[in-house]
Scaffold this motif. Sequence first.
Motif, PDB file in Angstrom:
ATOM      1  N   PHE A 376       0.849  -1.188   0.000  1.00 38.19           N
ATOM      2  CA  PHE A 376       0.000   0.000   0.000  1.00 38.19           C
ATOM      3  C   PHE A 376       0.888   1.243   0.000  1.00 38.19           C
ATOM      4  N   THR A 377       0.482   2.269  -0.746  1.00 38.60           N
ATOM      5  CA  THR A 377       1.207   3.531  -0.732  1.00 38.60           C
ATOM      6  C   THR A 377       0.894   4.285   0.560  1.00 38.60           C
ATOM      7  N   ALA A 378       1.953   4.721   1.263  1.00 40.53           N
ATOM      8  CA  ALA A 378       1.784   5.466   2.509  1.00 40.53           C
ATOM      9  C   ALA A 378       2.032   6.961   2.323  1.00 40.53           C
ATOM     10  N   GLU A 379       3.041   7.300   1.521  1.00 43.61           N
ATOM     11  CA  GLU A 379       3.379   8.708   1.291  1.00 43.61           C
ATOM     12  C   GLU A 379       3.902   8.858  -0.131  1.00 43.61           C
ATOM     13  N   THR A 380       3.671  10.046  -0.689  1.00 43.81           N
ATOM     14  CA  THR A 380       4.189  10.350  -2.032  1.00 43.81           C
ATOM     15  C   THR A 380       4.595  11.815  -2.089  1.00 43.81           C
ATOM     16  N   PHE A 411      12.258   5.773  -5.648  1.00 40.06           N
ATOM     17  CA  PHE A 411      12.474   7.104  -6.204  1.00 40.06           C
ATOM     18  C   PHE A 411      12.418   6.984  -7.720  1.00 40.06           C
ATOM     19  N   HIS A 412      11.359   7.591  -8.318  1.00 37.65           N
ATOM     20  CA  HIS A 412      11.171   7.560  -9.765  1.00 37.65           C
ATOM     21  C   HIS A 412      11.693   8.851 -10.383  1.00 37.65           C
ATOM     22  N   ARG A 413      12.334   8.729 -11.528  1.00 35.07           N
ATOM     23  CA  ARG A 413      12.735   9.890 -12.328  1.00 35.07           C
ATOM     24  C   ARG A 413      12.043   9.819 -13.678  1.00 35.07           C
ATOM     25  N   PHE A 414      11.450  10.952 -14.093  1.00 38.50           N
ATOM     26  CA  PHE A 414      10.746  11.033 -15.371  1.00 38.50           C
ATOM     27  C   PHE A 414      11.667  11.725 -16.382  1.00 38.50           C
ATOM     28  N   TRP A 415      12.034  10.995 -17.439  1.00 43.20           N
ATOM     29  CA  TRP A 415      12.926  11.532 -18.461  1.00 43.20           C
ATOM     30  C   TRP A 415      12.150  11.786 -19.751  1.00 43.20           C
ATOM     31  N   THR A 416      12.439  12.916 -20.405  1.00 46.05           N
ATOM     32  CA  THR A 416      11.791  13.228 -21.683  1.00 46.05           C
ATOM     33  C   THR A 416      12.805  13.611 -22.760  1.00 46.05           C
ATOM     34  N   ALA A 422      12.620  15.479 -15.963  1.00 37.84           N
ATOM     35  CA  ALA A 422      11.581  16.506 -16.022  1.00 37.84           C
ATOM     36  C   ALA A 422      10.744  16.524 -14.756  1.00 37.84           C
ATOM     37  N   ALA A 423      10.797  15.432 -13.993  1.00 42.05           N
ATOM     38  CA  ALA A 423      10.062  15.351 -12.733  1.00 42.05           C
ATOM     39  C   ALA A 423      10.628  14.183 -11.936  1.00 42.05           C
ATOM     40  N   THR A 424      10.368  14.204 -10.634  1.00 45.27           N
ATOM     41  CA  THR A 424      10.703  13.061  -9.790  1.00 45.27           C
ATOM     42  C   THR A 424       9.504  12.744  -8.902  1.00 45.27           C
ATOM     43  N   MET A 425       9.417  11.494  -8.502  1.00 49.17           N
ATOM     44  CA  MET A 425       8.357  11.100  -7.582  1.00 49.17           C
ATOM     45  C   MET A 425       8.952  10.132  -6.574  1.00 49.17           C
ATOM     46  N   GLU A 426       8.909  10.515  -5.318  1.00 50.19           N
ATOM     47  CA  GLU A 426       9.366   9.667  -4.216  1.00 50.19           C
ATOM     48  C   GLU A 426       8.131   9.028  -3.587  1.00 50.19           C
ATOM     49  N   THR A 427       8.186   7.754  -3.330  1.00 46.41           N
ATOM     50  CA  THR A 427       7.023   7.079  -2.760  1.00 46.41           C
ATOM     51  C   THR A 427       7.447   6.039  -1.728  1.00 46.41           C
ATOM     52  N   LEU A 428       6.696   5.969  -0.662  1.00 43.52           N
ATOM     53  CA  LEU A 428       6.949   5.028   0.422  1.00 43.52           C
ATOM     54  C   LEU A 428       5.764   4.075   0.498  1.00 43.52           C
ATOM     55  N   LEU A 429       6.053   2.768   0.432  1.00 43.91           N
ATOM     56  CA  LEU A 429       4.999   1.756   0.439  1.00 43.91           C
ATOM     57  C   LEU A 429       5.166   0.842   1.646  1.00 43.91           C
ATOM     58  N   LEU A 430       4.039   0.352   2.134  1.00 43.64           N
ATOM     59  CA  LEU A 430       4.033  -0.568   3.266  1.00 43.64           C
ATOM     60  C   LEU A 430       3.474  -1.912   2.814  1.00 43.64           C
ATOM     61  N   HIS A 431       4.082  -3.001   3.278  1.00 45.34           N
ATOM     62  CA  HIS A 431       3.620  -4.339   2.922  1.00 45.34           C
ATOM     63  C   HIS A 431       2.522  -4.756   3.906  1.00 45.34           C
ATOM     64  N   VAL A 432       1.349  -5.126   3.377  1.00 45.06           N
ATOM     65  CA  VAL A 432       0.150  -5.304   4.193  1.00 45.06           C
ATOM     66  C   VAL A 432      -0.442  -6.696   3.992  1.00 45.06           C
ATOM     67  N   ASP A 433      -0.891  -7.273   5.118  1.00 36.68           N
ATOM     68  CA  ASP A 433      -1.710  -8.481   5.081  1.00 36.68           C
ATOM     69  C   ASP A 433      -3.154  -8.045   4.848  1.00 36.68           C
ATOM     70  N   LEU A 434      -3.739  -8.446   3.714  1.00 37.85           N
ATOM     71  CA  LEU A 434      -5.072  -7.972   3.362  1.00 37.85           C
ATOM     72  C   LEU A 434      -6.157  -8.531   4.261  1.00 37.85           C
ATOM     73  N   GLY A 435      -5.865  -9.624   4.937  1.00 34.09           N
ATOM     74  CA  GLY A 435      -6.844 -10.195   5.855  1.00 34.09           C
ATOM     75  C   GLY A 435      -6.935  -9.432   7.155  1.00 34.09           C
ATOM     76  N   THR A 436      -5.776  -9.121   7.742  1.00 33.55           N
ATOM     77  CA  THR A 436      -5.748  -8.430   9.033  1.00 33.55           C
ATOM     78  C   THR A 436      -5.620  -6.913   8.880  1.00 33.55           C
ATOM     79  N   ARG A 437      -5.244  -6.461   7.656  1.00 27.84           N
ATOM     80  CA  ARG A 437      -4.970  -5.045   7.359  1.00 27.84           C
ATOM     81  C   ARG A 437      -3.819  -4.533   8.205  1.00 27.84           C
TER      82      ARG A 437
END
Length: 473
Positions: A376-380, A411-416, A422-437
């Motif tokens: 799941f995405t936590a921060e962007t 850390f994504h870099r967008f190249w054109t 041309a842009a960057t996107m930093e994202t933090l994801l968490l690994h989740v058990d979908l049953g227990t959340r």
Amino acid sequence: MKAAMIGGGVIGGGWAARFLLNGWDVAVFDPDPEAERKVGEVLANARRALPGLYERALPPEGRLGFCDTLEEAVEGADWVQESVPERLDLKHRVLAQVMAAAPEDAVIGSSTSGFKPSELNAQGARAVVAHPFNPVYLLPLVELVGDADLTGRAAETLRGIGMFPLILRREIDAHIADRFLEAVWREALWLVKDGIATTGEIDEAIRMGFGLRWAQMGLFETYRIAGGEAGMRHFLAQFGPCLTWPWTKLMDVPEFTDELVDLIAGQSDAQSGHRTIRELERLRDDNLVGILRALRRTGSGAGGVVLAHERTLPQGGTGPDGLPVTLEMQVPTSFVDYNGHMNEAPYLEVGVRASDRLMEMIGADADYIAGGLSYFTAETDIRFLSEIDIGARITVTTQVVGGDGRKLHLFHRFWTGGESPAATMETLLLHVDLGTRRVVAPGGAVAERVAALVAAHAGLPAPERLILGRPAS
């Protein structure tokens, strides 16, 4: 691979664009001194529109050449497409020239909307009907009629350039689609002639109602739903009797007079004359791309053809910074705002799709989610460093800057095409058990692949700006 276009009008130019933008070399022969300009204008529209259907990059564009003779155009061709005017004597002459000069194993297709293969080949040619729909570079349907072996070979080639070949069971005048359109067109002429509706009102009836249904379900599936839970059988029982009612004039044709032409042309000018043909073409293409992309999401109708073709397009490799490419696509018209460049929301969508591709790379794909685990995405955080315009080709590279098990830091870099992203996107994801959340550590192959990427990227320079996952000051 080489395709030869004999005739460079609206249809021939559309064929040239479809092949060229799918990596084929294309040779065009057309004695019209304006042919190069006309084909060039069709190509400009195609370059703007076709790649916007996909979320992978099309192959590098092939080479385009204009030839002084038909023989030069067809030399070494794998596919020859005849798109000359609908005159049988002219098609016979052109196909005879093609037969004399083209390789024996070349597929020879005719764009004819009305003639049957038996008529085209009456003087010894071996052409198949390959009847497309305008614009050829966007609409996938091609009606194929002719020898089974030849149409089978043709269908394989056409699927490879993102089209939908429909092989007719037997030849018939005007094939399938145009016979259907002729019935609608004939009834529309009567409605205008009898003063029931104008050209504009008829077009509104189509595009505001059943045209939208037809785009995704066609005719019979639409009517199956109209039958309710009992389906098609109930629909036929309910509406079948109306077939004997005198609703339509499909067995009659209005007299084609100068008065009828003036009436229809005048109404059409009032309806659309404020736009040039090129403006109308671009409006049409933008609308088609939006509709096809919407259908692509569910794999419905023509969107399913786009999706299937997209899956054959290569992805991966390394980007300008040596990092893995997680997305390569062209900016569609739907991503662009009134200023002519990409607005904020599509940046997020591009980055999300790059993250999704990385999920596939580590094995956290649809099957993994079905097993009860996901990220799941936590921060962007997105930085907009320069404008990205319509039609720009975006290459996204992804650096894994952290992965302690339960967290994945990307850390994504967008190249054109420039030296800097041309842009960057930093994202933090968490690994989740979908049953227990609850946040849990991944295991098995996913954990191993994440660890391998973290190790592979550990020696790389850190991104110039990282702000996520840090304690609040």
